[in-house]
Scaffold this motif. Structure first.
Motif, PDB file in Angstrom:
ATOM      1  N   ALA A 264      -4.679  -0.870 -39.128  1.00  0.00           N
ATOM      2  CA  ALA A 264      -4.886  -0.880 -40.596  1.00  0.00           C
ATOM      3  C   ALA A 264      -6.156  -1.852 -41.096  1.00  0.00           C
ATOM      4  N   ILE A 304      -0.524   5.841 -39.102  1.00  0.00           N
ATOM      5  CA  ILE A 304      -1.492   4.973 -39.939  1.00  0.00           C
ATOM      6  C   ILE A 304      -2.908   5.529 -39.704  1.00  0.00           C
ATOM      7  N   ALA A 307      -3.239   8.497 -41.810  1.00  0.00           N
ATOM      8  CA  ALA A 307      -3.106   8.076 -43.258  1.00  0.00           C
ATOM      9  C   ALA A 307      -4.294   7.459 -44.046  1.00  0.00           C
ATOM     10  N   LEU A 308      -5.183   6.833 -42.796  1.00  0.00           N
ATOM     11  CA  LEU A 308      -6.414   6.196 -43.222  1.00  0.00           C
ATOM     12  C   LEU A 308      -7.791   7.153 -42.905  1.00  0.00           C
TER      13      LEU A 308
END
Lengths: 316, 316, 316, 316
Positions: A264, A304, A307-308
């Motif tokens: 992240a 993740i 999603a990014l």
């Protein structure tokens, strides 16, 4: 002085470093083809974004380190036996790892602890590569070991405690092999980049930096993950940066959370300790994941990354 | 000795703490309704998962702190003027914040720095709440200020430098108001839980802990975000844990990356500094986001929360 | 703005601090009697050697803090009973201590630990002073306690965990009582001087700073004595600096060695924990000396002080 | 397993270390001449006071390291030229130094900094020894350099950044030359003793440990002198311990104060950087003393040593 050439998309940059005397700037400016002469203000030169503004990347096996996808390196702390390393290699390959880690030469705090299998360990890693197609990342501890280790390894790992072993940095640089350079537990971000500079100064640009936790007053965890280092390094250097949540936490139960945090925060990859039976590991069992835990971690990481807007790593 | 009652879903737990003499265990065991008597081995008792195994949560405005959704608190470091606080309140409300932060009493390293607007600042915060419906989080610096601040604030913030101001902890605990307790820059995780214990010992369970960076040798960033503390606290305590990436990095350019890391690591929420014109801020301008940057951060945070299967915060 | 007058031997200095607008320098330069106008570059102003070049000193009982002799403060961590405090007071007086320490209000990490005798403790300290003639040094924990503690104490101690409790610093400054200001475990030297500045800004110059160990990664000792801080503070500030080797080591067996080191490094004094029966102490027994050990320490300290050409402390 | 013999004044101790399988304790106990079998609980064995209760000492030139007198090593950071090293050697010899330090192979953070004169530097050190009779202390950076450096040096110095370069520790141990082992900036006291254990495990007992400052949050000085380490090491190990106040402060103006502190705390010796013209030094000029400053330091050190009843170092 020595020159370093960088062919960017928009311009060619020639880095000029070293030398006690000052450059005759006027003479250089008048050379044909010279557009501008820019002094680099940071103490590290070749490692800086001032020298190379774009992110650097290089190919490793089927993937690109520093590319849009994430690099996942996994494997045991130490190569312990043929069955152990082959079992882990197969498992992490199936779960989605792109490279295999495993120590053959082990730096251990105590002279009485298991010191690794040495050359036999390297040969077992090579066998695992042959069987499962994963490039090998393994540690080299001394300059005179570089030729031997480079013969087997795809990436030479320089451990945290050797981050300022300058003779080793020079030897690894000169080998022209890819290098995984771990941050020392009390090294500042600038120290880390200065150590990378040693490797770069040998003309070797295939480097990935690795945050693996720093030493602080907090002892609830083995080290303190310096998560700030991920964006901070990203702003200062073009070199790819990966995170080692196994060492940076020291606790298997926290590895997934911190691996996700690293992705992240923008890390280019992860290096994760995986052992078929962590409780029986000869080293670092406390922080090793089982193959099942690792498989779960990879799935979360992929969620993740998507999603990014970052592709999970794909073939080249 | 004092008792503390916890009604869990499966059993009722009565915590008994304090007192110099030892409990007569046999006598307690024979009381009607007593199933088991379990000594708590940690130095913190009421804060431990041994006492309350489930995650604690409490309502704040329209959301639940410690619930499945994320809590996002945003606002300026200091309340500087009516127009400033109202502008920020409106902007962060529109972007998706659930509560408004803003300092009226400011702890400043220098006696010559802006010390906050005091009661006038509290009144401006109350006006912002009336207009935009956001609960107010604001700092209280001394025991004798608690009644005044509690009159205006929905959450009493205890700052990092007061984390071991025990008189203040007692006063905040006794107020029975929700408390946001920031970790001191050199406090261990255990120290933080011991400070929470002071508040809990007053019968006040509405506490959220806040990681805001620790002091280490690294000075590339203002503090070092102890991201490990997120899963570590999650394993030790039932209290909700939020992250303050503004202070933990000190650099606006790193706030989003670290906010995302905090959510990925499992934080229950975020507290973010937002200022309409960071360069003109009377304090902490370097680390404040513009409203636009904040809006972008919220969108990224929501994407990650969804990828992890956590509902982004919704109305109760 | 506020002015602060310093009458040195060679010149009179008027410090002008605070205020948001800039000083009209030209107008000030033309005032009668003004020789020079010197901006102070450090963030601390009144605490700096730039404002007051000579070492500051003030009288305490029969001795001078910051004078050529050494100040020795001794006594128990906490006042526990009448017999305990009187026994210690007599013993340390006979061994050569110049002031008596003892906590009546105790900041404790745990809410369940002994919190001190409160006002009764202050009264016992006053009785010890009446009997043995030693000035009293005792801690004050909150602004509203200042009037009570100041009524009994000769020196208000501000503990390490309250070093940045700015309301308390203001209250202690305004009391115009001498203050012993302990460095926080993660406070930089500059932070410490900024906290002293709060007290100085109230017009109170009778301050002694106290190094009591900082928090680092090393855990072989309770804290890390920052011995460098002794000469570093000596170069930056005119305020006297004492060392607390009891807290800075946390280990009775190391107290004498570090006390001697502090004196050798140039400290103006020492504060030492002494308890008649360390193993039975309600707090800090591990680091408390017996009266006999303390007597031996004083003799060693005197030998070193003489070797360095510093008078051991004598009556005024 | 490997045995290590220690002939104490009262008994002979045979250390048995290494080996994966457990010792047959009963069989050993019944061997003739065996009085007791004592397990060593510390992770370091040969370095512990449990193995060798008396302080270890060894001869170096005309003095005894670890004996009642103090050892003083002095000289420049780097050997820069023939005239420089001879001038310093003569000066420090006249002031009372017992050994000459000077770097020929220099570990430098930057690849572009002066890296030392290499073998030429070693030859100049040998010339200085021949002229002034001082034993030579110089750094070795890599295992393959050990034979060359050992040919010239009386003491092999292992630098702070190589403290956990285990291949180098093994090579230095195997050389059977005296070793000066510097503590790494983030090494705990236990880490340092574990590194000494590597050397001891090679049968080499002529080791002196060196505290040279640790890395902490404080940046008013280059490092933080861990003065507590002096008595702490004294209680844990029999190996002599010296202090390097030049590196531990980084500031010439603080070196004397901290040197005195080290002696007062019980150090067995000092290592001090001295340069004829510190401002022109190629490395560490900021922390180097002039010969005159060094002469003054030695006089102060002698005064303190006498006050503490320790003979200043005399000929054997």
């Amino acid at each position: 002085m020595r020159t370093h050439l960088y062919r960017g998309e928009e311009r060619i940059v020639i880095g000029v470093v070293g030398g006690a005397q000052r450059l005759n700037q006027e003479a250089v400016r008048q050379l044909p083809g010279v557009d501008r002469l820019v002094p680099i203000t940071r103490p590290y030169k070749l490692a800086s974004r001032e020298f190379i503004p774009e992110k650097s990347s290089f190919r490793l096996g089927e993937v690109r380190v520093g590319g849009p996808g994430l690099l996942i390196i996994a494997g045991p702390c130490s190569v312990e036996s043929r069955s152990q390393i082959l079992e882990v290699a197969q498992a992490v390959r199936e779960s989605g790892a792109h490279a295999l880690r495993g120590g053959a030469f082990k730096p251990r705090t105590s002279p009485y602890s298991f010191q690794g299998l040495g050359q036999e360990g390297l040969e077992l890693l090579a066998e695992a590569r042959a069987l499962f197609g994963l490039p090998i990342v393994t540690e080299v501890m001394a300059p005179e070991q570089v030729p031997l280790v480079a013969q087997f390894a795809d990436v030479l790992q320089i451990g945290a405690r050797n981050m300022q072993n300058f003779n080793l940095l020079n030897a690894a640089g000169a080998s022209q092999q890819p290098v995984l350079l771990k941050r020392g537990p009390s090294a500042t971000i600038e120290d880390l980049l200065m150590s990378a500079e040693y490797i770069l100064a040998q003309g070797n640009r295939r480097i990935m930096l690795c945050e693996r936790g720093i030493r602080t007053f907090e002892n609830a965890t083995r080290n303190t993950t310096d998560i700030n280092a991920i964006p901070a390094l990203g702003s200062l250097t073009h070199l790819p940066v990966i995170l080692d949540p196994s060492h940076s936490t020291g606790e298997a139960g926290f590895v997934e959370a911190i691996a996700l945090a690293g992705v992240a925060a923008g890390a280019d990859g992860l290096i994760i300790e995986v052992h078929p039976k962590p409780k029986e590991a000869l080293s670092d069992g406390q922080q090793s994941l089982t193959p099942d835990q690792f498989a779960r971690l990879v799935r979360s990481v992929q969620a993740i990354a998507e999603a990014l807007g970052r592709a999970s790593q794909v073939s080249l």
